[in-house]
Scaffold this motif. Structure first.
Motif, short mmCIF file in Angstrom:
data_model
loop_
_atom_site.label_atom_id
_atom_site.label_comp_id
_atom_site.label_asym_id
_atom_site.label_seq_id
_atom_site.Cartn_x
_atom_site.Cartn_y
_atom_site.Cartn_z
N SER A 262 0.83 -1.22 0.00
CA SER A 262 0.00 0.00 0.00
C SER A 262 0.86 1.26 0.00
N ASN A 263 0.27 2.33 -0.51
CA ASN A 263 0.88 3.65 -0.46
C ASN A 263 2.33 3.69 -0.96
N ALA A 264 2.54 3.06 -2.09
CA ALA A 264 3.89 3.03 -2.66
C ALA A 264 4.41 4.43 -2.97
N ASP A 265 3.49 5.40 -3.07
CA ASP A 265 3.92 6.78 -3.31
C ASP A 265 4.79 7.29 -2.17
N ASP A 266 4.68 6.66 -0.99
CA ASP A 266 5.45 7.11 0.17
C ASP A 266 6.78 6.37 0.33
N TYR A 267 7.15 5.54 -0.65
CA TYR A 267 8.39 4.78 -0.51
C TYR A 267 9.63 5.67 -0.42
N GLY A 268 9.52 6.89 -0.91
CA GLY A 268 10.66 7.81 -0.83
C GLY A 268 11.14 8.04 0.60
N GLN A 269 10.22 7.90 1.56
CA GLN A 269 10.57 8.11 2.97
C GLN A 269 11.17 6.88 3.63
N ALA A 270 11.14 5.74 2.94
CA ALA A 270 11.50 4.47 3.59
C ALA A 270 12.99 4.38 3.90
N ASP A 271 13.31 3.88 5.09
CA ASP A 271 14.69 3.49 5.39
C ASP A 271 14.99 2.15 4.74
#
Lengths: 274, 274
Positions: free
Chosen positions: A139-148
């Motif tokens: 879900s919410n792959a658009d937020d992967y930029g924040q992932a560690d």
């Protein structure tokens, strides 16, 4: 099998003592332990009650109980240590040694661990847990930029609990992406993951073990057939190799072991936030 | 501020030593600690590397490092204890005492805690985490029948991380239900919650604190205005009182403190599953 009553006593949560005693007592599989946790023992009356309760157990059992305690208040720990029990003073066993070594006195203030936290740190930890929930299961792959870290693997290979654990204990932002039949049929990495190559980590699992876990969840479906599990695991491992994505076999690992291995292998920043 | 290098060394995850050292070292706020975690030190070569690394730090720092270690392998712990450091042997400090008291030898087997677990227990813990995720924020209310506990409260009062923590560490099935304007306008309990009266627990929070947390998340909305926070908290506390639902003020509590308090207050079964 011999039996022993165990008390965990603390003027705070008692979680540190509970975890340590759990580690220690599992080293004695021949003894059956019955454990009572008594947290927030932070008044004279409560300390008296606890001492009574321990002494009563000693009488009933005809053998002294084990007490694991973590008191910030030294007066309370001193009083509990006089109960009819083998008392293991988890903090003070080491605090005096550390104080001598450091040439400093312990602050004896409650709540420095598992306790009151500064708001910014509290919020960032909660946000990390929320991120793990929002970015679970693709879900919410658009937020992967924040992932560690972005964990990838087949369904039921341990991705979700690992993400949640790393968020809860280390405040890390971990997303997870389930590799499905559609992804597994391709030679390429799923398009959505390609920008984040450096943050990908693959989890894999023994097909028999996977079958066992899936069967418990959804028996009698293609999903939990051994043949399907073999196919998925084979494809997923080939994908990790083809794209040189580090992978970890989680078959016989606890969530803590997976999390500790990921931290160690990736060298990602780590700081306990609990 | 004085400085000290700290090593956490273990032949397993090192998480027990890491948490205990965190508890202990926060008692010395005047010292700046730099911590290196070295888990899975489980071969002769790795033990040698660790000893070299500790000794090198002692040379560079001109003061001996602190080492917290949890080795199941007694040979390894013995060798690390000879490094140029103050070595705190978390397990052995207590294991010998326990062995004498219990008249039994420790099994010295790895993985009894934070380690390999029996499949049934592993699966039930993972299922509990999955349940917390599925039943977060009012979702899947049809599954409330399975809940050990249903937390209710306004948005951002600490429900989600508490549910996840109780699932991860105690294998409990915890759902959470957000009380929104619609619920708060009514004298009655939300219909969906009424069958589960005995399993409800209310979380509340200081309106200023709530405003602070919400503002960080979504500034400049009605949601994060102090007036709105005051209204919601007032209504929610009135609802808890009207229906005699136990409530807990989470304003200055960590997730661990909320979880430990809930376990203690409700007397719900507790068993560490980590």
């Amino acid at each position: 099998m011999s039996k022993r009553t165990v008390f965990i006593v603390s003027d705070r949560t008692g979680l540190t003592a509970e975890e340590l005693s759990h580690s220690l007592l599992t080293q004695f599989p021949g003894v059956h332990f019955t454990t009572t946790v008594l947290p927030f023992v932070d008044t004279d009356d409560k300390v008296n009650d606890v001492v009574h309760q321990i002494n009563a157990a000693a009488q009933v059992d005809s053998v002294r109980p084990l007490v694991f305690m973590t008191f910030v208040n030294a007066n309370y720990s001193q009083r509990v240590s006089q109960a009819e029990a083998l008392v293991i003073d988890v903090f003070n066993a080491f605090l005096a040694t550390l104080a001598r070594e450091l040439g400093a006195q312990p602050s004896h203030q409650a709540g420095h661990s598992h306790g009151v936290v500064d708001p910014a740190r509290y919020i960032s930890r909660i946000d990390a847990v929320q991120y793990a929930m929002d970015c679970d299961d693709g879900s919410n792959a658009d937020d992967y930029g924040q992932a560690d870290l972005i964990l990838m693997g087949v369904s039921r290979s341990g991705k979700t609990p690992t993400c949640v654990y790393l968020a809860m204990h280390f405040g890390l932002y971990c997303a997870n992406y389930p590799l499905t039949d559609e992804d597994l049929g391709s030679e390429h990495l799923p398009k959505i993951l390609r920008p984040y190559r450096q943050r990908l980590f693959g989890l894999t699992i023994n097909p028999q073990r996977l079958q066992e876990i899936r069967h418990k969840r959804r028996p009698d479906k293609r999903y939990s057939e051994l043949q399907q599990c073999r196919y998925e695991v084979g494809q997923v491992e080939a994908m990790f190799r083809r794209h040189q994505i580090a992978m970890l076999d989680t078959s016989r690992m606890s969530v803590e072991e997976i999390a500790a291995t990921l931290l160690h292998t990736t060298g990602i920043r780590r700081e306990l936030v609990g």
